[in-house]
Enzyme design. Sequence first.
Site, PDB file in Angstrom:
ATOM      1  N   LEU A   1       0.898  -1.312   0.083  1.00  0.00           N
ATOM      2  CA  LEU A   1       0.024  -0.123   0.139  1.00  0.00           C
ATOM      3  C   LEU A   1       0.926   1.278   0.117  1.00  0.00           C
ATOM      4  O   LEU A   1       1.754   1.273   0.759  1.00  0.00           O
ATOM      5  CB  LEU A   1      -0.939   0.139   1.376  1.00  0.00           C
TER       6      LEU A   1
ATOM      7  N   LYS B   1       8.184  -8.538  -0.661  1.00  0.00           N
ATOM      8  CA  LYS B   1       8.023  -7.400  -0.162  1.00  0.00           C
ATOM      9  C   LYS B   1       9.258  -6.603  -0.157  1.00  0.00           C
ATOM     10  O   LYS B   1       9.233  -5.298  -0.348  1.00  0.00           O
ATOM     11  CB  LYS B   1       7.285  -7.528   1.329  1.00  0.00           C
TER      12      LYS B   1
ATOM     13  N   ALA C   1      12.921  12.653 -10.099  1.00  0.00           N
ATOM     14  CA  ALA C   1      14.219  12.959  -9.346  1.00  0.00           C
ATOM     15  C   ALA C   1      13.670  14.261  -8.393  1.00  0.00           C
ATOM     16  O   ALA C   1      12.599  14.877  -8.622  1.00  0.00           O
ATOM     17  CB  ALA C   1      15.235  13.424 -10.415  1.00  0.00           C
ATOM     18  N   GLY C   2      14.118  14.315  -7.337  1.00  0.00           N
ATOM     19  CA  GLY C   2      13.756  15.347  -6.278  1.00  0.00           C
ATOM     20  C   GLY C   2      14.774  15.209  -5.017  1.00  0.00           C
ATOM     21  O   GLY C   2      15.948  14.474  -5.203  1.00  0.00           O
TER      22      GLY C   2
ATOM     23  N   CYS D   1       8.216   3.367   5.058  1.00  0.00           N
ATOM     24  CA  CYS D   1       8.771   1.972   4.695  1.00  0.00           C
ATOM     25  C   CYS D   1      10.075   2.087   3.944  1.00  0.00           C
ATOM     26  O   CYS D   1      10.877   1.060   4.141  1.00  0.00           O
ATOM     27  CB  CYS D   1       7.625   1.623   3.695  1.00  0.00           C
TER      28      CYS D   1
ATOM     29  N   LYS E   1      13.213   2.309   6.058  1.00  0.00           N
ATOM     30  CA  LYS E   1      13.582   1.257   7.312  1.00  0.00           C
ATOM     31  C   LYS E   1      13.558  -0.158   6.144  1.00  0.00           C
ATOM     32  O   LYS E   1      14.326  -1.097   6.608  1.00  0.00           O
ATOM     33  CB  LYS E   1      12.101   0.986   8.147  1.00  0.00           C
TER      34      LYS E   1
HETATM   35  C1  UDX Z   1       3.069  -1.030   9.902  1.00  0.00           C
HETATM   36  C2  UDX Z   1       4.592  -1.161   9.811  1.00  0.00           C
HETATM   37  O1  UDX Z   1       5.482   0.052   9.704  1.00  0.00           O
HETATM   38  C3  UDX Z   1       4.831  -1.508   8.141  1.00  0.00           C
HETATM   39  O2  UDX Z   1       6.347  -1.783   7.883  1.00  0.00           O
HETATM   40  C4  UDX Z   1       4.137  -2.584   7.783  1.00  0.00           C
HETATM   41  O3  UDX Z   1       4.350  -2.982   6.445  1.00  0.00           O
HETATM   42  C5  UDX Z   1       2.568  -2.742   8.133  1.00  0.00           C
HETATM   43  O4  UDX Z   1       2.483  -2.255   9.670  1.00  0.00           O
HETATM   44  P1  UDX Z   1       1.921   1.067   9.946  1.00  0.00           P
HETATM   45  O5  UDX Z   1       0.212   0.800   9.822  1.00  0.00           O
HETATM   46  O6  UDX Z   1       2.010   2.352   9.304  1.00  0.00           O
HETATM   47  O7  UDX Z   1       2.594   0.291   9.123  1.00  0.00           O
HETATM   48  O8  UDX Z   1       2.198   1.093  11.333  1.00  0.00           O
HETATM   49  P2  UDX Z   1       1.795   2.182  12.494  1.00  0.00           P
HETATM   50  O9  UDX Z   1       1.041   3.468  11.912  1.00  0.00           O
HETATM   51  O10 UDX Z   1       3.037   2.289  13.243  1.00  0.00           O
HETATM   52  O11 UDX Z   1       0.771   1.253  13.319  1.00  0.00           O
HETATM   53  C6  UDX Z   1       0.887   0.273  14.035  1.00  0.00           C
HETATM   54  C7  UDX Z   1      -0.247   0.184  15.011  1.00  0.00           C
HETATM   55  O12 UDX Z   1       0.134  -1.004  15.944  1.00  0.00           O
HETATM   56  C8  UDX Z   1      -0.221   1.479  16.303  1.00  0.00           C
HETATM   57  O13 UDX Z   1      -1.312   1.732  16.221  1.00  0.00           O
HETATM   58  C9  UDX Z   1       0.115   0.775  17.619  1.00  0.00           C
HETATM   59  O14 UDX Z   1      -0.704   1.313  18.567  1.00  0.00           O
HETATM   60  C10 UDX Z   1      -0.474  -0.501  17.258  1.00  0.00           C
HETATM   61  N1  UDX Z   1       0.047  -1.579  18.199  1.00  0.00           N
HETATM   62  C11 UDX Z   1       1.473  -1.755  18.407  1.00  0.00           C
HETATM   63  C12 UDX Z   1      -0.646  -2.639  18.789  1.00  0.00           C
HETATM   64  O15 UDX Z   1      -1.868  -2.650  18.586  1.00  0.00           O
HETATM   65  N2  UDX Z   1      -0.354  -3.567  19.543  1.00  0.00           N
HETATM   66  C13 UDX Z   1       1.040  -3.779  19.846  1.00  0.00           C
HETATM   67  O16 UDX Z   1       1.566  -4.649  20.297  1.00  0.00           O
HETATM   68  C14 UDX Z   1       1.964  -2.905  19.271  1.00  0.00           C
HETATM   69  C1  UDX Z   2       5.962   2.555  -0.711  1.00  0.00           C
HETATM   70  C2  UDX Z   2       5.634   1.786  -1.665  1.00  0.00           C
HETATM   71  O1  UDX Z   2       5.339   2.510  -2.816  1.00  0.00           O
HETATM   72  C3  UDX Z   2       4.486   0.730  -1.351  1.00  0.00           C
HETATM   73  O2  UDX Z   2       4.057  -0.455  -2.363  1.00  0.00           O
HETATM   74  C4  UDX Z   2       4.724  -0.027  -0.019  1.00  0.00           C
HETATM   75  O3  UDX Z   2       3.983  -0.685   0.465  1.00  0.00           O
HETATM   76  C5  UDX Z   2       5.016   0.957   0.970  1.00  0.00           C
HETATM   77  O4  UDX Z   2       6.188   2.007   0.680  1.00  0.00           O
HETATM   78  P1  UDX Z   2       4.936   4.902   0.241  1.00  0.00           P
HETATM   79  O5  UDX Z   2       6.283   4.869   1.201  1.00  0.00           O
HETATM   80  O6  UDX Z   2       3.598   5.085   1.093  1.00  0.00           O
HETATM   81  O7  UDX Z   2       4.929   3.359  -0.297  1.00  0.00           O
HETATM   82  O8  UDX Z   2       4.927   5.891  -0.720  1.00  0.00           O
HETATM   83  P2  UDX Z   2       5.430   6.105  -2.101  1.00  0.00           P
HETATM   84  O9  UDX Z   2       4.582   6.718  -2.967  1.00  0.00           O
HETATM   85  O10 UDX Z   2       6.075   5.043  -2.871  1.00  0.00           O
HETATM   86  O11 UDX Z   2       6.745   7.153  -2.141  1.00  0.00           O
HETATM   87  C6  UDX Z   2       7.823   6.909  -1.244  1.00  0.00           C
HETATM   88  C7  UDX Z   2       8.846   8.019  -1.178  1.00  0.00           C
HETATM   89  O12 UDX Z   2       9.473   8.039  -2.597  1.00  0.00           O
HETATM   90  C8  UDX Z   2       8.138   9.430  -1.067  1.00  0.00           C
HETATM   91  O13 UDX Z   2       9.095   9.965  -0.380  1.00  0.00           O
HETATM   92  C9  UDX Z   2       8.107  10.048  -2.472  1.00  0.00           C
HETATM   93  O14 UDX Z   2       8.393  11.406  -2.259  1.00  0.00           O
HETATM   94  C10 UDX Z   2       9.363   9.286  -3.026  1.00  0.00           C
HETATM   95  N1  UDX Z   2       9.448   9.027  -4.467  1.00  0.00           N
HETATM   96  C11 UDX Z   2       8.437   8.452  -5.347  1.00  0.00           C
HETATM   97  C12 UDX Z   2      10.374   9.995  -5.382  1.00  0.00           C
HETATM   98  O15 UDX Z   2      11.263  10.577  -4.881  1.00  0.00           O
HETATM   99  N2  UDX Z   2      10.428   9.950  -6.543  1.00  0.00           N
HETATM  100  C13 UDX Z   2       9.333   9.045  -7.369  1.00  0.00           C
HETATM  101  O16 UDX Z   2       9.230   9.011  -8.516  1.00  0.00           O
HETATM  102  C14 UDX Z   2       8.333   8.304  -6.287  1.00  0.00           C
END
Ligand code: UDX
Ligand code: UDX
Length: 429
Positions: free
Chosen positions: A151, A204, A252-253, A260, A263
Amino acid sequence: MNICVLGAGYVGLTTTAVLAELGHDVICIDKDPDKIKQLRQKKIPIYEPGLRELIENNSQRITFCTDSYKGILKSDAIFIAVGTPSDQDGKPDLTYVLSVIEDLSKTIISYKTVITKSTVPPGTNEMIELLLMKKGVKRKYFDIVSNPEFLREGSAVYDMLHGDKTVIGLKKNDSRSLPVMREIYNGIKAPFIVTSLTGAELIKYANNAFLATKISFINEMSRICEAYGVDITEISKGIGADPRIGPQFLQAGLGYGGSCFPKDLQALYYAAVSKNVTAQILQAVQSVNETQIDFYMKKLFAVMHDLRGKKITVLGISFKPNTDDTRYSRAIALIEKLMNQDCRLFAYDPKARLPEHVLEKATQAETLEESIDQADCLILATEWDEFIQLDWQYVKEKMKGNIIVDGRNCLEPDKMKALGFEYIGVGRG
Ligand code: UDX
Ligand code: UDX
């Protein structure tokens, strides 16, 4: 089907909403009581287009609570969607995943399909299976499935409903889980790609690492274009026409940010190194991303020389448009570099807020007008449509200076120069 989603973050909430839309009854659990309280009051704690409507339209099938025990007991399938952030030396922190395993080990007393949606290092799903058994869960009462998400924030709902694939990682002898996964995703057209548990985990990481590689490649090309006076956007267009390359992720930028790419690149690098595999490309991708910002700073100083006392406005705080997420935002990395230049630093974003640690030196403007007014320099760091569509003639009149740094290559250099701006980009010809 009765489904439990553990974690109400970007991924957990999107998964909950989409599964309910597909007709399942979903219990979404989160350890953060404030988050669950907000959700019960129909307040969505994150900005994600379409998420609120989807949750509202399916509210009769969604329950939010903090008690994982009840949620797991009532459900046939359990999605693990808790955060897997990097720890201080860049390795994935599995604390949250392990805490969820603890909850599961106390609650699985009948057959469950345990599905890891969170991004976890290769080998983690195998570890989860062993850990559950070690903690006394009978092997006949569960199967483990790796089902990573792809996503993009800002289009998570769309991506989950219209993804290009559904990756399913299974144990070799697991014949029970595939029918369960097909029932869960019934209604989603994306083809199933079935592999091993570790295969799904690596798909992934490889998916994200390759997308980040495209970005660092085009950013390195922007530096070469800079040296040759060529516009990098024309190079992106040219190579993007090749179907083997494709036009996406060639913008580019300032580089990539978000919760994601940074990390996941580090996690994959550590996964390689832990098996004594040298990962030169992964290292280079990260190094280009870290240093890209310096090229913009160098060009800014070449024009402004001394920033002291100047009003510098950064347009955009989120790591990309259409999200309020600032995790690993390059806009914030830029603000951090500007903070020690004794300038009057402002930032504006339609949705995102400045993090605490920069507020001592940077002011969050509440309106775009306030941020532009009398600015000596504007730095476009996140390409919100609101910025791209600006009336730049009006902006020129409101500003004190005329310097525009285009950190996302979303403005036309000739048009900006014709309006009297000093346009700064990297590799814009
Ligand atoms: C997370 C990971 O960061 C990402 O790499 C992975 O692909 C999908 O899950 P994200 O949904 O962005 O993505 O995580 P985050 O926004 O940090 O939300 C995680 C939630 O889990 C938080 O709301 C936290 O409160 C909750 N949590 C954490 C629980 O409910 N139980 C726990 O034991 C620990
Ligand atoms: C990304 C992956 O696209 C998604 O498939 C995965 O599940 C989670 O990580 P996300 O991090 O939400 O999704 O955003 P994305 O639209 O991929 O952009 C990631 C970063 O790359 C942003 O900081 C964006 O500014 C940058 N980016 C993206 C560029 O600098 N150039 C590009 O052409 C596209």
